[in-house]
Design a protein around this motif. Structure first.
Motif, PDB file in Angstrom:
ATOM      1  N   GLN A  11      76.843  79.839  21.841  1.00 12.26           N
ATOM      2  CA  GLN A  11      76.634  78.428  22.181  1.00 12.26           C
ATOM      3  C   GLN A  11      77.576  78.001  23.299  1.00 12.26           C
ATOM      4  O   GLN A  11      77.178  77.300  24.222  1.00 12.26           O
ATOM      5  CB  GLN A  11      76.886  77.526  20.963  1.00 12.26           C
ATOM      6  CG  GLN A  11      75.757  77.474  19.982  1.00 12.26           C
ATOM      7  CD  GLN A  11      76.074  76.505  18.848  1.00 12.26           C
ATOM      8  OE1 GLN A  11      77.183  76.518  18.310  1.00 12.26           O
ATOM      9  NE2 GLN A  11      75.122  75.680  18.514  1.00 12.26           N
ATOM     10  N   LYS A  14      76.403  79.453  26.678  1.00 11.20           N
ATOM     11  CA  LYS A  14      75.223  78.740  27.184  1.00 11.20           C
ATOM     12  C   LYS A  14      75.618  77.360  27.682  1.00 11.20           C
ATOM     13  O   LYS A  14      75.174  76.910  28.743  1.00 11.20           O
ATOM     14  CB  LYS A  14      74.150  78.621  26.106  1.00 11.20           C
ATOM     15  CG  LYS A  14      72.893  77.924  26.629  1.00 11.20           C
ATOM     16  CD  LYS A  14      71.827  77.814  25.587  1.00 11.20           C
ATOM     17  CE  LYS A  14      70.561  77.150  26.051  1.00 11.20           C
ATOM     18  NZ  LYS A  14      70.603  76.222  27.124  1.00 11.20           N
ATOM     19  N   MET A  15      76.481  76.697  26.931  1.00  6.79           N
ATOM     20  CA  MET A  15      76.916  75.371  27.330  1.00  6.79           C
ATOM     21  C   MET A  15      77.686  75.428  28.659  1.00  6.79           C
ATOM     22  O   MET A  15      77.524  74.569  29.513  1.00  6.79           O
ATOM     23  CB  MET A  15      77.794  74.737  26.246  1.00  6.79           C
ATOM     24  CG  MET A  15      78.153  73.306  26.554  1.00  6.79           C
ATOM     25  SD  MET A  15      79.014  72.475  25.227  1.00  6.79           S
ATOM     26  CE  MET A  15      80.228  73.655  24.742  1.00  6.79           C
ATOM     27  N   GLN A  17      77.239  77.589  31.086  1.00  6.75           N
ATOM     28  CA  GLN A  17      76.245  77.776  32.145  1.00  6.75           C
ATOM     29  C   GLN A  17      75.510  76.465  32.434  1.00  6.75           C
ATOM     30  O   GLN A  17      75.297  76.111  33.591  1.00  6.75           O
ATOM     31  CB  GLN A  17      75.241  78.860  31.748  1.00  6.75           C
ATOM     32  CG  GLN A  17      75.817  80.241  31.695  1.00  6.75           C
ATOM     33  CD  GLN A  17      74.875  81.238  31.054  1.00  6.75           C
ATOM     34  OE1 GLN A  17      73.880  80.879  30.430  1.00  6.75           O
ATOM     35  NE2 GLN A  17      75.204  82.525  31.185  1.00  6.75           N
ATOM     36  N   ASP A  18      75.130  75.759  31.370  1.00  9.53           N
ATOM     37  CA  ASP A  18      74.438  74.481  31.534  1.00  9.53           C
ATOM     38  C   ASP A  18      75.331  73.451  32.231  1.00  9.53           C
ATOM     39  O   ASP A  18      74.860  72.661  33.044  1.00  9.53           O
ATOM     40  CB  ASP A  18      73.973  73.942  30.183  1.00  9.53           C
ATOM     41  CG  ASP A  18      72.855  74.775  29.558  1.00  9.53           C
ATOM     42  OD1 ASP A  18      72.251  75.602  30.277  1.00  9.53           O
ATOM     43  OD2 ASP A  18      72.605  74.600  28.352  1.00  9.53           O
ATOM     44  N   LYS A  21      75.508  74.108  35.978  1.00 10.67           N
ATOM     45  CA  LYS A  21      74.263  73.655  36.598  1.00 10.67           C
ATOM     46  C   LYS A  21      74.251  72.129  36.714  1.00 10.67           C
ATOM     47  O   LYS A  21      73.912  71.578  37.758  1.00 10.67           O
ATOM     48  CB  LYS A  21      73.061  74.126  35.779  1.00 10.67           C
ATOM     49  CG  LYS A  21      71.727  73.730  36.360  1.00 10.67           C
ATOM     50  CD  LYS A  21      70.581  74.226  35.495  1.00 10.67           C
ATOM     51  CE  LYS A  21      69.265  73.713  36.045  1.00 10.67           C
ATOM     52  NZ  LYS A  21      68.147  73.996  35.170  1.00 10.67           N
ATOM     53  N   ALA A  22      74.643  71.443  35.644  1.00 12.03           N
ATOM     54  CA  ALA A  22      74.670  69.979  35.647  1.00 12.03           C
ATOM     55  C   ALA A  22      75.656  69.446  36.676  1.00 12.03           C
ATOM     56  O   ALA A  22      75.376  68.466  37.375  1.00 12.03           O
ATOM     57  CB  ALA A  22      75.020  69.452  34.260  1.00 12.03           C
ATOM     58  N   GLU A  25      74.116  69.673  40.054  1.00 12.09           N
ATOM     59  CA  GLU A  25      73.109  68.633  40.226  1.00 12.09           C
ATOM     60  C   GLU A  25      73.771  67.278  40.472  1.00 12.09           C
ATOM     61  O   GLU A  25      73.308  66.487  41.299  1.00 12.09           O
ATOM     62  CB  GLU A  25      72.206  68.555  39.000  1.00 12.09           C
ATOM     63  CG  GLU A  25      71.279  69.735  38.847  1.00 12.09           C
ATOM     64  CD  GLU A  25      70.520  69.741  37.521  1.00 12.09           C
ATOM     65  OE1 GLU A  25      70.702  68.817  36.714  1.00 12.09           O
ATOM     66  OE2 GLU A  25      69.745  70.686  37.306  1.00 12.09           O
ATOM     67  N   GLN A  89      75.212  62.805  31.298  1.00 10.74           N
ATOM     68  CA  GLN A  89      74.621  64.132  31.473  1.00 10.74           C
ATOM     69  C   GLN A  89      75.458  65.205  30.784  1.00 10.74           C
ATOM     70  O   GLN A  89      74.916  66.075  30.106  1.00 10.74           O
ATOM     71  CB  GLN A  89      74.457  64.467  32.953  1.00 10.74           C
ATOM     72  CG  GLN A  89      73.676  65.754  33.160  1.00 10.74           C
ATOM     73  CD  GLN A  89      73.083  65.869  34.538  1.00 10.74           C
ATOM     74  OE1 GLN A  89      73.174  64.965  35.341  1.00 10.74           O
ATOM     75  NE2 GLN A  89      72.473  66.990  34.820  1.00 10.74           N
ATOM     76  N   LEU A  93      74.907  67.741  27.035  1.00  8.05           N
ATOM     77  CA  LEU A  93      75.045  69.197  26.954  1.00  8.05           C
ATOM     78  C   LEU A  93      75.932  69.625  25.792  1.00  8.05           C
ATOM     79  O   LEU A  93      75.720  70.679  25.207  1.00  8.05           O
ATOM     80  CB  LEU A  93      75.631  69.745  28.257  1.00  8.05           C
ATOM     81  CG  LEU A  93      74.755  69.615  29.490  1.00  8.05           C
ATOM     82  CD1 LEU A  93      75.509  70.093  30.720  1.00  8.05           C
ATOM     83  CD2 LEU A  93      73.474  70.395  29.320  1.00  8.05           C
TER      84      LEU A  93
END
Length: 107
Positions: A11, A14-15, A17-18, A21-22, A25, A89, A93
């Motif tokens: 977890q 993945k968090m 990586q997210d 990305k966020a 952005e 945002q 996540l």
């Protein structure tokens, strides 16, 4: 216990990586701050860089102090919007990860 720790690590990866990305952005995001009912507008990026300043023509004939105050108010409005969007945002996540009290992300 081992499976729980392994799932927690998955977890977290993945968090992470997210989040990257966020954050990318958010850097490209643009928000508009306003003051004086839209007489002064500031466009700011997610990195708090001012891209554009729009001043209503009628303000150019008014007193300088008022114009300066409106510019500051519009910049603060844009900055607050960037902060709120960033918070919203990134918190979405981390919502699924059960972190110990007092531990906040990003680290």
């Amino acid at each position: 216990m081992q499976g729980g720790l392994g799932n927690l690590m998955k977890q977290a990866q993945k968090m992470q990586q997210d989040m990257k990305k966020a954050q990318e952005e958010l850097k490209n995001l643009e928000v508009e701050g306003q003051a004086g009912g839209g007489l002064v507008k500031i466009v700011m990026t997610g990195k708090h860089e001012v891209r554009k300043v729009c001043i209503e023509d009628s303000l150019l004939d008014d007193d300088r102090d008022m114009l300066e105050d409106l510019l500051v108010a519009a910049m603060n409005d844009a900055s607050n919007k960037v902060e709120q969007l960033t918070k919203d945002q990134l918190s979405s996540l981390t919502g699924g990860l059960d972190l110990p009290g007092g531990l906040n992300l990003p680290f």
